[in-house]
Design a protein around this motif. Structure first.
Motif, PDB file in Angstrom:
ATOM      1  N   PRO A  66       0.839  -1.210   0.000  1.00 22.02           N
ATOM      2  CA  PRO A  66       0.000   0.000   0.000  1.00 22.02           C
ATOM      3  C   PRO A  66       0.868   1.252   0.000  1.00 22.02           C
ATOM      4  O   PRO A  66       2.022   1.221   0.430  1.00 22.02           O
ATOM      5  CB  PRO A  66      -0.776  -0.122   1.312  1.00 22.02           C
ATOM      6  CG  PRO A  66       0.170  -0.842   2.219  1.00 22.02           C
ATOM      7  CD  PRO A  66       0.938  -1.804   1.351  1.00 22.02           C
ATOM      8  N   SER A 113      -7.164   6.322   0.216  1.00 19.92           N
ATOM      9  CA  SER A 113      -7.319   5.537   1.444  1.00 19.92           C
ATOM     10  C   SER A 113      -6.913   4.072   1.291  1.00 19.92           C
ATOM     11  O   SER A 113      -6.478   3.444   2.249  1.00 19.92           O
ATOM     12  CB  SER A 113      -8.775   5.620   1.940  1.00 19.92           C
ATOM     13  OG  SER A 113      -9.664   5.106   0.949  1.00 19.92           O
ATOM     14  N   ASN A 114      -7.051   3.518   0.078  1.00 26.04           N
ATOM     15  CA  ASN A 114      -6.717   2.110  -0.102  1.00 26.04           C
ATOM     16  C   ASN A 114      -6.014   1.908  -1.438  1.00 26.04           C
ATOM     17  O   ASN A 114      -6.426   1.090  -2.261  1.00 26.04           O
ATOM     18  CB  ASN A 114      -7.983   1.248  -0.024  1.00 26.04           C
ATOM     19  CG  ASN A 114      -7.686  -0.224   0.172  1.00 26.04           C
ATOM     20  OD1 ASN A 114      -6.620  -0.597   0.680  1.00 26.04           O
ATOM     21  ND2 ASN A 114      -8.613  -1.076  -0.221  1.00 26.04           N
ATOM     22  N   SER A 115      -4.939   2.667  -1.656  1.00 29.76           N
ATOM     23  CA  SER A 115      -4.168   2.568  -2.893  1.00 29.76           C
ATOM     24  C   SER A 115      -3.041   1.550  -2.724  1.00 29.76           C
ATOM     25  O   SER A 115      -2.337   1.552  -1.713  1.00 29.76           O
ATOM     26  CB  SER A 115      -3.565   3.928  -3.272  1.00 29.76           C
ATOM     27  OG  SER A 115      -4.575   4.847  -3.620  1.00 29.76           O
ATOM     28  N   TRP A 116      -2.870   0.704  -3.740  1.00 34.88           N
ATOM     29  CA  TRP A 116      -1.833  -0.337  -3.699  1.00 34.88           C
ATOM     30  C   TRP A 116      -1.021  -0.309  -4.986  1.00 34.88           C
ATOM     31  O   TRP A 116      -1.545  -0.035  -6.058  1.00 34.88           O
ATOM     32  CB  TRP A 116      -2.464  -1.726  -3.552  1.00 34.88           C
ATOM     33  CG  TRP A 116      -3.008  -1.984  -2.182  1.00 34.88           C
ATOM     34  CD1 TRP A 116      -4.160  -1.488  -1.640  1.00 34.88           C
ATOM     35  CD2 TRP A 116      -2.421  -2.800  -1.178  1.00 34.88           C
ATOM     36  NE1 TRP A 116      -4.329  -1.947  -0.362  1.00 34.88           N
ATOM     37  CE2 TRP A 116      -3.274  -2.760  -0.048  1.00 34.88           C
ATOM     38  CE3 TRP A 116      -1.260  -3.582  -1.117  1.00 34.88           C
ATOM     39  CZ2 TRP A 116      -3.006  -3.459   1.124  1.00 34.88           C
ATOM     40  CZ3 TRP A 116      -0.983  -4.284   0.042  1.00 34.88           C
ATOM     41  CH2 TRP A 116      -1.847  -4.208   1.154  1.00 34.88           C
TER      42      TRP A 116
END
Length: 239
Positions: free
Chosen positions: A145, A150-153
């Protein structure tokens, strides 16, 4: 006779300002880029030779091992460095760096909760041979990540640096893995507007080069210029 360079196709390359990749908002230039002519010493040297490389530089499984092999899936990455006409580029210095199997870089500023692998340094290098061929052995990196949204990978990738005859002739890119489920979610990869260009960064599985009961293999061919060139992060002018 020297081939002419093809004009850079800006429909294929990502724009410097890409708001979905948040750091480009602050880092992208707002003024036209300047072209700076290289000096003779920058063009002609220094040159690279086999004497400058260590015996294990191309083996990331062994070159930092302390008390055993690193954890993770063992792989071979190989391919050819060529020009747009398919001619080999010999003696190109190919450097790589990457995260470990858990997605953690061996870097003081990497704060991801995955542990550092004491037996994995995550970097290596090799020279292409007379046919432009290169290869190295490593551990398949993990996704990780990053603080974009908020939830980037980031999907699993290996960084490549390719040097020509001298230090001023350097190109940088990333290699991804065929079939990665994060391909369409990775904000950095999605800055590339041309799907075919991103396809050329996805290394296909190559069972013919795998070592039975040891390593899988992936092939990543690098084209330095031309209409089918590999996409490079720092190629600012022409092709």
């Amino acid at each position: 006779m020297r081939d002419e360079f093809f004009q850079r196709d800006r429909r294929m390359h990502p724009p410097a300002f890409t708001p979905d990749y948040k750091t480009t908002v602050a880092r992208s230039p707002r003024q036209p880029l300047l072209s700076v002519e290289n000096s003779l010493s920058e063009i002609t040297g220094p040159t690279f030779g086999h004497g400058a490389l260590g015996a294990l530089d191309h083996d990331l499984i062994k070159n930092h091992a302390i008390d055993g092999d690193p954890v993770g899936e063992r792989i071979i990455v190989h391919g050819r460095v060529t020009d747009q006409a398919g001619r080999p580029v010999p003696n190109a210095l190919v450097e790589v760096w990457q995260a470990n199997a858990g997605g953690r870089y061996r870097h003081v500023k990497d704060g991801y909760l995955a542990p550092v692998d004491p037996n994995f340094g995550g970097c290596g290098r090799c020279l292409s041979d007379a046919d432009g061929y290169y290869n190295f052995r490593t551990i398949k990196p993990g996704a990780y990540p990053f603080r974009n949204y908020s939830n980037s990978w980031r999907m699993a990738h290996i960084h490549f640096s390719i040097f020509g005859a001298g230090l001023a002739q350097r190109l940088i890119t990333q290699m991804y893995f065929e079939g990665d489920p994060l391909r369409d979610q990775d904000p950095i990869a999605q800055t590339i507007p041309d799907a075919a260009a991103l396809d050329r960064l996805m290394a296909p599985l190559d069972l013919n080069a795998a070592v039975p009961l040891d390593c899988l293999a992936y092939r990543f061919d690098i084209v330095l210029r031309g209409r089918r060139q590999t996409l490079f992060e720092n190629k600012l002018e022409g092709s």
